[in-house]
Enzyme design. Sequence first.
Site, short mmCIF file in Angstrom:
data_model
loop_
_atom_site.label_atom_id
_atom_site.label_comp_id
_atom_site.label_asym_id
_atom_site.label_seq_id
_atom_site.Cartn_x
_atom_site.Cartn_y
_atom_site.Cartn_z
N GLU A 151 40.44 86.09 14.78
CA GLU A 151 39.93 87.42 14.40
C GLU A 151 39.22 88.06 15.58
O GLU A 151 38.48 87.40 16.32
CB GLU A 151 38.95 87.33 13.22
CG GLU A 151 39.60 87.30 11.87
CD GLU A 151 38.63 87.62 10.74
OE1 GLU A 151 37.62 88.31 10.98
OE2 GLU A 151 38.90 87.18 9.60
N HIS A 312 31.10 76.30 5.07
CA HIS A 312 31.95 76.55 6.24
C HIS A 312 32.75 77.83 6.07
O HIS A 312 33.58 78.16 6.93
CB HIS A 312 32.87 75.36 6.50
CG HIS A 312 34.11 75.32 5.66
ND1 HIS A 312 34.11 75.48 4.30
CD2 HIS A 312 35.41 75.10 6.00
CE1 HIS A 312 35.35 75.36 3.84
NE2 HIS A 312 36.16 75.14 4.85
#
Length: 386
Positions: A151, A312
């Site tokens: 990303e 996470h």
Amino acid sequence: MKQVIGTERKPIKLWLDDIEEGALDQAKNLANLPFAFKHIPIMPDSHQGYGMPIGSILATKDVVVPNAVGVDVGCGMCAMPTGLEHIETEDLKKIMAGIRARIPLGMKWHDERQDESLMPEGAEELDIVGRGYVKACKQVGTLGGGNHFIEIQKGDDGKIWIMIHSGSRNLGAKVAAHYNHLAKRLNERYFSSVERKVDLAFLPIETPEANAYIKEMDYCIAFALANRKLMIQRVAEAMKEVVGEFETGEIINKSHNFAAWENHFGENVLVHRKGATPAFEGELGMIPGSQGSHSYIVRGLGNPESFKSCSHGAGRKLGRKQAIRSLDLEAEKSKLDALGVLHAVRNKSDLDESVSAYKDIETVMQNQTDLAEIVVRLSPLAVVKG
């Protein structure tokens, strides 16, 4: 912490209200292991996994449990700030093409072996790693599939960030499968009280098999980091090719599938984290959302109750097959288009990684304010999926 379940051998401490039945059953299996230490923390992104819930922690003193690390040994995330403050949409599109040209995605590898100086040393001393080394040299710098991503993000600190989620590729999978199978055979031979069906076979820590697994696991963790670092380097190259030179900051790295010796509650224990991020006091880490929601750079608070861990990610709300079967493709694409994200949802088969397949990241973050504090909030600009 949201609730404590005290009905099993060890307490289960949950940082969520809505744990699914399958994940709760697996948490109870963990809590009833004869070698489980203190309690079982369940993170706010938790959901059912293989043998052990994703987003959970198991501490032990005398054994290592390969399946409590999982199949993608060393899987984790890296994030890096850049000196850029803005990228035009048309430039982002060119950068995405450059990333795809440099980084193999999904099941693909490089055609040629990459520079061996990129690889961790010591592979020749290990069994499974040694056998897989040549293939691994073609897999370093590759993304993989599933929920792995690249990303480009804009932070509320004004900076453009790069974030990557990937692991040890086929190398870690081979190590995990070999030692989990070996643990099962040994447990059956010595009439272990841990039932085979719970899929939590163990290796006594003083055995040669446990020693071999830990060495191979450590190599896979180092390889997974090398993999992410090479990808970040090549993403930066793709960006510079389009927008010109810019400065880069220090890489933040955190694994979330591993086991490590740590001191908790005054004792040295082997902490297995499966889909859980270390959150020691003052340490930076990252908690990503879906490709259509915020991600976060966080600072750990060192909460002892979670064995100094946090989530996470956002965590799955729908299983992969369920998401593909039940979600509407055009509706999911529209959500991402409305946000202006250059996204990776194009076909029905991509719906397993759509926004609606994941939990709400804001709720997840709210549920763990005692585990980590937010440093930077990141908004997705462009996403590459495996």
